[in-house]
Motif scaffolding. Structure first.
Motif, PDB file in Angstrom:
ATOM      1  N   LEU A 198      -0.359 -11.345 -11.607  1.00 56.80           N
ATOM      2  CA  LEU A 198      -1.314 -12.306 -12.159  1.00 56.80           C
ATOM      3  C   LEU A 198      -0.953 -13.718 -11.721  1.00 56.80           C
ATOM      4  O   LEU A 198       0.219 -14.018 -11.467  1.00 56.80           O
ATOM      5  N   ASP A 199      -1.978 -14.592 -11.678  1.00 56.57           N
ATOM      6  CA  ASP A 199      -1.683 -16.001 -11.431  1.00 56.57           C
ATOM      7  C   ASP A 199      -1.570 -16.722 -12.779  1.00 56.57           C
ATOM      8  O   ASP A 199      -1.589 -16.084 -13.845  1.00 56.57           O
ATOM      9  N   LYS A 200      -1.475 -18.039 -12.771  1.00 59.64           N
ATOM     10  CA  LYS A 200      -1.225 -18.780 -14.019  1.00 59.64           C
ATOM     11  C   LYS A 200      -2.383 -18.653 -15.009  1.00 59.64           C
ATOM     12  O   LYS A 200      -2.209 -18.824 -16.213  1.00 59.64           O
ATOM     13  N   ASP A 201      -3.601 -18.383 -14.490  1.00 53.79           N
ATOM     14  CA  ASP A 201      -4.771 -18.219 -15.355  1.00 53.79           C
ATOM     15  C   ASP A 201      -5.032 -16.753 -15.700  1.00 53.79           C
ATOM     16  O   ASP A 201      -6.126 -16.398 -16.158  1.00 53.79           O
ATOM     17  N   ASN A 202      -4.040 -15.904 -15.434  1.00 55.37           N
ATOM     18  CA  ASN A 202      -4.120 -14.460 -15.694  1.00 55.37           C
ATOM     19  C   ASN A 202      -5.194 -13.756 -14.869  1.00 55.37           C
ATOM     20  O   ASN A 202      -5.708 -12.700 -15.249  1.00 55.37           O
ATOM     21  N   GLN A 203      -5.543 -14.351 -13.744  1.00 55.72           N
ATOM     22  CA  GLN A 203      -6.403 -13.671 -12.790  1.00 55.72           C
ATOM     23  C   GLN A 203      -5.571 -12.650 -12.013  1.00 55.72           C
ATOM     24  O   GLN A 203      -4.424 -12.922 -11.646  1.00 55.72           O
ATOM     25  N   VAL A 204      -6.148 -11.468 -11.747  1.00 51.46           N
ATOM     26  CA  VAL A 204      -5.401 -10.382 -11.116  1.00 51.46           C
ATOM     27  C   VAL A 204      -5.452 -10.504  -9.598  1.00 51.46           C
ATOM     28  O   VAL A 204      -6.533 -10.502  -8.997  1.00 51.46           O
ATOM     29  N   LEU A 205      -4.273 -10.617  -8.991  1.00 48.87           N
ATOM     30  CA  LEU A 205      -4.170 -10.598  -7.534  1.00 48.87           C
ATOM     31  C   LEU A 205      -4.159  -9.167  -7.017  1.00 48.87           C
ATOM     32  O   LEU A 205      -4.798  -8.845  -6.014  1.00 48.87           O
ATOM     33  N   SER A 206      -3.376  -8.324  -7.727  1.00 49.39           N
ATOM     34  CA  SER A 206      -3.128  -6.992  -7.179  1.00 49.39           C
ATOM     35  C   SER A 206      -2.675  -6.051  -8.270  1.00 49.39           C
ATOM     36  O   SER A 206      -2.079  -6.463  -9.277  1.00 49.39           O
ATOM     37  N   MET A 207      -2.962  -4.766  -8.051  1.00 48.63           N
ATOM     38  CA  MET A 207      -2.415  -3.687  -8.860  1.00 48.63           C
ATOM     39  C   MET A 207      -1.585  -2.819  -7.915  1.00 48.63           C
ATOM     40  O   MET A 207      -2.044  -1.805  -7.395  1.00 48.63           O
ATOM     41  N   PRO A 208      -0.348  -3.233  -7.641  1.00 46.40           N
ATOM     42  CA  PRO A 208       0.460  -2.483  -6.662  1.00 46.40           C
ATOM     43  C   PRO A 208       0.894  -1.137  -7.232  1.00 46.40           C
ATOM     44  O   PRO A 208       1.133  -1.036  -8.438  1.00 46.40           O
ATOM     45  N   PRO A 209       1.005  -0.119  -6.417  1.00 41.32           N
ATOM     46  CA  PRO A 209       0.741  -0.060  -4.976  1.00 41.32           C
ATOM     47  C   PRO A 209      -0.669   0.427  -4.641  1.00 41.32           C
ATOM     48  O   PRO A 209      -0.884   1.033  -3.599  1.00 41.32           O
ATOM     49  N   ILE A 210      -1.646   0.175  -5.538  1.00 39.83           N
ATOM     50  CA  ILE A 210      -2.959   0.809  -5.417  1.00 39.83           C
ATOM     51  C   ILE A 210      -3.961  -0.052  -4.648  1.00 39.83           C
ATOM     52  O   ILE A 210      -4.449   0.334  -3.596  1.00 39.83           O
ATOM     53  N   ILE A 211      -4.278  -1.239  -5.187  1.00 39.65           N
ATOM     54  CA  ILE A 211      -5.412  -1.996  -4.642  1.00 39.65           C
ATOM     55  C   ILE A 211      -5.262  -3.474  -4.990  1.00 39.65           C
ATOM     56  O   ILE A 211      -4.719  -3.831  -6.034  1.00 39.65           O
ATOM     57  N   ASN A 212      -5.752  -4.354  -4.094  1.00 43.04           N
ATOM     58  CA  ASN A 212      -5.845  -5.782  -4.377  1.00 43.04           C
ATOM     59  C   ASN A 212      -7.093  -6.058  -5.199  1.00 43.04           C
ATOM     60  O   ASN A 212      -8.005  -5.231  -5.291  1.00 43.04           O
ATOM     61  N   GLY A 213      -7.167  -7.262  -5.740  1.00 46.58           N
ATOM     62  CA  GLY A 213      -8.367  -7.696  -6.431  1.00 46.58           C
ATOM     63  C   GLY A 213      -9.373  -8.287  -5.446  1.00 46.58           C
ATOM     64  O   GLY A 213      -9.005  -8.863  -4.424  1.00 46.58           O
ATOM     65  N   GLU A 214     -10.645  -8.152  -5.764  1.00 48.87           N
ATOM     66  CA  GLU A 214     -11.706  -8.738  -4.937  1.00 48.87           C
ATOM     67  C   GLU A 214     -11.583 -10.260  -4.897  1.00 48.87           C
ATOM     68  O   GLU A 214     -11.970 -10.906  -3.918  1.00 48.87           O
ATOM     69  N   LEU A 215     -11.004 -10.842  -5.944  1.00 51.52           N
ATOM     70  CA  LEU A 215     -10.852 -12.292  -6.041  1.00 51.52           C
ATOM     71  C   LEU A 215     -10.145 -12.884  -4.833  1.00 51.52           C
ATOM     72  O   LEU A 215     -10.531 -13.935  -4.310  1.00 51.52           O
ATOM     73  N   THR A 216      -9.095 -12.224  -4.355  1.00 53.30           N
ATOM     74  CA  THR A 216      -8.261 -12.795  -3.287  1.00 53.30           C
ATOM     75  C   THR A 216      -8.549 -12.189  -1.924  1.00 53.30           C
ATOM     76  O   THR A 216      -7.712 -12.230  -1.025  1.00 53.30           O
TER      77      THR A 216
END
Length: 551
Positions: A198-216
């Protein structure tokens, strides 16, 4: 083996201005193989011990040294980013290690996004064991901000939009409804919580080792990126990050380090401090053969291999190895690189100055007898590789996993370990030959390898015989009769007892011990369980036996 595809123009853009024919003739001299080519692009296969060459930037870097255009260790500057990542203690049992880097001034125009995705997936295979050991995430840094957090979340919390999706899904839903989640769910679904970044605003970058978020998600306009590498092996995590960062730095990316704060320590990554090893002049000339290289000659060849070197004395050189060269484990690896730069074709072949008289080993005489016996019993011989995978050897066979020899840099996911049993190879043969008429009766005589701390190389080999019968009425009595015939014809007595081997139906399996004047055998036989039969997509009963010869 990993294959990379790039255009001739890509190499020219990186400073390698060479005609197609000359390029095709030169690449194999760098320990690679040409898979295919046309007028615009080329497919090149590199051995998995050189993951740094699995990108066009890595190829160009090695090529420049080979051609003498650039020599010595590339000087990549790393500056602190001032950004931090905190690691929750809860991820320790799931996926404990993570490293981060920030890279600015990247160029994703043209085919470069495709190249980095291909590079990422090749590293997942070669270093990551198909993400089990290492998984990599590359993110658009301009839409997120630190400090970042690496946490473990319950499966029904922290929903986010996964890559190439439009609606939010919980981590639990991703594992069951997303194609990547279904493919890699087995890596984490046994845990109560799943890892997230997560970033500082709790936005999800990634769920390792499965998939990245569409956000990034990366686009051609992306100029700054964050790279995360997570895994179960800290050395492999470090290697993957170093290789990726060096590739971006080769084309002008500004690599910035980040702090990763664990509960008990802080790690700064990446770190491009070279490793240091010693190479000996006499050993180098001896291993290459037919050469009389001086320390000065060897120093120049090492610099062409993109190492730095200092001459210590007439017989020793101090070699500085860049961190992305993860294949250098021993002095002989350095000698191999010297040989490549010397040009292998320039080494004169000569016969060894020895005279020997060969005699057939007693085991191979016995093997002929066993082979004739099995053929006489109506079995057909198969031969398989000693390389297999944990999935095939243990999971699909429902067998208890034991200590085994792993392949550090496997070429494929199906060759990640040295086998300890022959049965899964026989099952795979039946699976591949379902279209053939029944009954099928097959056998194999082969070596297996066990861990043994008492041995100098920590391993011991053993000889095994395994057989398998598949038809609509295959049963315990038939396989018992086969084992009895085999042992009695080989001169062994036979004692059987109940077996708890998970590959077989309970109550329809037995352990066996055989003794004779020449030695002892141990093994098992019985009816393969329906679960195992389904795992290999077979439709008929299967019986099998496996015996090990105690030589």
């Amino acid at each position: 083996m990993p294959v990379i595809t790039f255009k001739y123009q890509d190499l020219k853009d990186l400073g390698i201005d060479m005609e197609k024919d000359e390029l095709i003739n030169t690449l194999p001299m760098m320990a690679s193989d040409i898979e295919d080519y046309d007028d615009e692009e080329i497919k090149v296969e590199f051995f998995p011990n050189r993951p740094d060459n699995l990108s066009v930037e890595g190829v160009a870097r090695s090529f420049k040294g080979f051609l003498g255009l650039e020599t010595g260790i590339p000087k990549y500057e790393i500056v602190p980013s001032g950004e931090k990542v905190t690691v929750s203690p809860e991820v320790a049992e799931i996926r404990p290690f993570i490293k981060f880097a920030k890279i600015e001034n990247v160029d994703f125009s043209g085919d470069k996004i495709k190249y980095i995705m291909d590079f990422q997936e090749n590293l997942h295979w070669v270093i990551g064991r198909d993400r089990k050991k290492v998984a990599i995430g590359v993110h658009n840094a301009d839409v997120i901000s630190g400090p970042y957090k690496y946490i473990a979340t319950p499966k029904d919390e922290n929903a986010f939009v996964a890559l190439e999706m439009e609606e939010e899904m919980t981590p639990g839903e991703i594992l069951t409804q997303h194609k990547k989640g279904e493919k890699y769910a087995h890596l984490i679904d046994k845990f109560d919580k799943y890892p997230l970044i997560l970033d500082k605003d709790n936005q999800v970058l990634s769920m390792p080792p499965i998939i990245n978020g569409e956000l990034t998600k990366l686009t051609e306009d992306t100029k700054n990126i964050i790279v995360d590498v997570t895994g179960t092996d800290e050395i492999a995590v470090t290697q993957a990050l170093d290789i990726l960062c060096a590739s971006f730095a080769e084309v002008g990316g500004q690599v910035k380090s980040m702090e990763v704060e664990y509960e008990d320590r802080t790690v700064i990554s990446p770190d491009f401090t070279p490793k240091v090893k010693t190479v000996h002049v006499d050993l180098t000339n001896e291993l290459i053969g037919g050469t009389d290289l001086s320390p000065e000659d060897i120093k120049k060849l090492l610099e062409k291999a993109r190492f730095d070197a200092n001459i210590l004395n007439e017989n020793e050189l101090e070699v500085f190895i860049p961190p992305y060269r993860v294949d250098i484990l021993h002095e002989v690896d350095i000698v191999e690189n010297i040989t490549i730069q010397y040009h292998i074709n320039a080494v004169e072949a000569k016969l060894p100055d020895i005279t020997t008289v060969a005699n057939e080993h007693n085991w191979f005489k016995s093997e002929k007898t066993i082979r004739e016996l099995m053929v006489g019993l109506g079995f057909q011989e198969i031969m398989s590789l000693m390389l297999t995978s944990e999935e095939s050897q243990y999971e699909k066979m429902n067998a208890e996993e034991i200590d085994h020899v792993q392949v550090s840099k496997p070429i494929t996911i199906s060759g990640t370990m040295i086998r300890t049993s022959l049965l899964n190879s026989l099952m795979e043969f039946l699976e591949d030959n379902k279209h053939q008429d029944l009954p099928q009766k097959i056998f194999e005589i082969g070596d297996v390898l066990y861990m043994d701390e008492s041995k100098e190389n920590k391993t011991k080999s053993a000889k095994k015989l395994a057989g398998m019968i598949c038809h609509s009425s295959a049963n315990f009595t038939e396989i018992k009769s086969t084992v009895s015939s085999v042992l009695s014809n080989l001169g062994y007595t036979m004692e059987i007892s109940n077996s708890t081997n998970g590959s077989f139906i309970p109550g329809r399996a037995a352990d066996v011990i055989g003794e004779s004047k020449s030695g002892k055998v141990v093994g098992f036989f019985g009816e393969i369980s329906p679960e195992v039969i389904r795992n290999f997509e077979l439709e008929y009963p299967v019986t099998a036996f496996e015996i090990e010869f105690k030589l």
